[in-house]
Design an enzyme around this catalytic site. Sequence first.
Site, PDB file in Angstrom:
ATOM      1  N   HIS A 134       0.856  -1.195   0.000  1.00 25.18           N
ATOM      2  CA  HIS A 134       0.000   0.000   0.000  1.00 25.18           C
ATOM      3  C   HIS A 134       0.887   1.238   0.000  1.00 25.18           C
ATOM      4  O   HIS A 134       1.987   1.243   0.556  1.00 25.18           O
ATOM      5  CB  HIS A 134      -0.985   0.008   1.176  1.00 25.18           C
ATOM      6  CG  HIS A 134      -0.359   0.077   2.541  1.00 25.18           C
ATOM      7  ND1 HIS A 134       0.023   1.259   3.142  1.00 25.18           N
ATOM      8  CD2 HIS A 134      -0.055  -0.907   3.440  1.00 25.18           C
ATOM      9  CE1 HIS A 134       0.515   1.010   4.348  1.00 25.18           C
ATOM     10  NE2 HIS A 134       0.487  -0.304   4.542  1.00 25.18           N
ATOM     11  N   GLU A 179      -5.113   1.684   3.096  1.00 25.60           N
ATOM     12  CA  GLU A 179      -4.987   0.612   4.092  1.00 25.60           C
ATOM     13  C   GLU A 179      -4.947   1.167   5.504  1.00 25.60           C
ATOM     14  O   GLU A 179      -5.560   0.611   6.422  1.00 25.60           O
ATOM     15  CB  GLU A 179      -3.729  -0.209   3.805  1.00 25.60           C
ATOM     16  CG  GLU A 179      -3.626  -1.498   4.613  1.00 25.60           C
ATOM     17  CD  GLU A 179      -2.997  -1.330   5.987  1.00 25.60           C
ATOM     18  OE1 GLU A 179      -3.192  -2.209   6.834  1.00 25.60           O
ATOM     19  OE2 GLU A 179      -2.316  -0.301   6.215  1.00 25.60           O
ATOM     20  N   ASP A 201      -0.495   4.425   0.793  1.00 21.28           N
ATOM     21  CA  ASP A 201      -0.932   5.419   1.768  1.00 21.28           C
ATOM     22  C   ASP A 201      -0.147   5.226   3.056  1.00 21.28           C
ATOM     23  O   ASP A 201       0.351   4.139   3.349  1.00 21.28           O
ATOM     24  CB  ASP A 201      -2.435   5.330   2.012  1.00 21.28           C
ATOM     25  CG  ASP A 201      -2.831   4.075   2.780  1.00 21.28           C
ATOM     26  OD1 ASP A 201      -2.491   2.969   2.298  1.00 21.28           O
ATOM     27  OD2 ASP A 201      -3.458   4.185   3.848  1.00 21.28           O
ATOM     28  N   HIS A 218       4.354   3.861  12.111  1.00 18.67           N
ATOM     29  CA  HIS A 218       3.269   4.643  12.721  1.00 18.67           C
ATOM     30  C   HIS A 218       3.789   5.631  13.756  1.00 18.67           C
ATOM     31  O   HIS A 218       2.992   6.423  14.271  1.00 18.67           O
ATOM     32  CB  HIS A 218       2.206   3.753  13.367  1.00 18.67           C
ATOM     33  CG  HIS A 218       1.440   2.892  12.407  1.00 18.67           C
ATOM     34  ND1 HIS A 218       0.215   2.352  12.698  1.00 18.67           N
ATOM     35  CD2 HIS A 218       1.717   2.475  11.156  1.00 18.67           C
ATOM     36  CE1 HIS A 218      -0.231   1.640  11.678  1.00 18.67           C
ATOM     37  NE2 HIS A 218       0.686   1.699  10.720  1.00 18.67           N
TER      38      HIS A 218
END
Length: 451
Positions: free
Chosen positions: A90, A156, A92, A423
């Site tokens: 992904h 995602e 994103d 993250h």
Amino acid sequence: MSSNPVAETVASLLPRARAELTELVAFKSVADFDQFPRSESEAAANWIADALRAEGFQDVALLDTPDGTQSVYGCLPGPAGARTVLLYAHYDVQPPLDEAGWTTPPFELTERNGRWYGRGSADCKGGVIMHLLALRALKANGGVPVTVKVIVEGSEEQGTGGLERYAEQHPELLAADTIVIGDAGNFRVGLPTVTSTLRGMTMMRVRVDTLEGNLHSGQFGGAAPDALGALIRVLDSLRAEDGSTTVDGLTDDAHWEGLQYDEAQFRQDAKVLDGVGLIGSGTVADRIWARPAVTVLGIDCPPVVGATPSVQAGARALISLRVPPGVDAAEATKLLQAHLEAHTPWGARVSTEQIGQGQAFSADTTSPAYAAMADAMAIAYPGQDMQYAGQGGSIPLCNTLAALYPQAEILLIGLSEPEAQIHALNESVSPEELERLSVAEALFLRNYAAG
């Protein structure tokens, strides 16, 4: 890494890979268009589409998925009668959080101490580059022996399910004999790992209201019901004294039987402050791979700076609940909703809104594809046997693909090992891991074709 033509080719391509990852990381492709421009995500999607076309992919398309984002698709035909492998990543990314907390700008790939830093460098733009490296290495050494489909998702991280719904509406598009999800990671740098289970998740907003409007705390405090205080009570009810998750009706006693996670190593990986204890019971692996876990992601309430002496009339929170394999995410959502309603004190009005959900996943590790990957990993990581681990996160597409293609074998590999800090602030990727995993994926495709 032992010398072989595929490995030598991948090594020679690393400078190009770094340049391409630099370009890809520069796109601020956060699929929350209230925070970041849609044009950034569209530019990233077009970059990937152009890269696929340059590698000879056919039917390259930007798929407009039902959640308003775009996924990129392409197909590279293999020899007649060859098996089909779907490669997933992904583009994103998570928001950068506090940009001031980054040592270097989050959207500028920067090398420090042998790692490449930037948002998405590991999760999962690095996965896009890994797929490209593996295919280029095969093309330079006899060709790609299977038909390859590539799908690169655009949302995602948001959990909005656009690609899942698109796949369900077009079930023939992603059909494959084996699916390689490039969005997981090794247990630690240098230890080849396939992720065999994923926890599912549900995300829910909860709102508590008690008054028609805020009140002066000196005049009304002590009798007027405080919505923020009520919300704090509700959130506290989701944990036992030791920090274990306590959602009424949801069991919290499963055990992980595979690779174990040393507690001291976990503390180091998670950067737990000295003197602060871990939460929950059982082994670390039990807690992060086999049991549910609730996290309060955010609270809407007045910030400390500028706060007035008021009793709050309303307050809101966003809650994430991770659910392990064997637990239905829809049922967990109902249990969480019922728990929040049951534990709201003082007759306060409570409302909940589910905003995302994904089922847990468990793979069949006895399949031929796993044997082919184990042999490939043994070459890419000399002296190391491939390990099986769980992952605390969820990739909702996994269960959609497993339901659509029940005969397909699904493997999860990737660049998100603990040092990557996905993250979080200062996300990074190990170029050595990118190199070794690209070799492993290339050799896997060759092994799988011959099996």
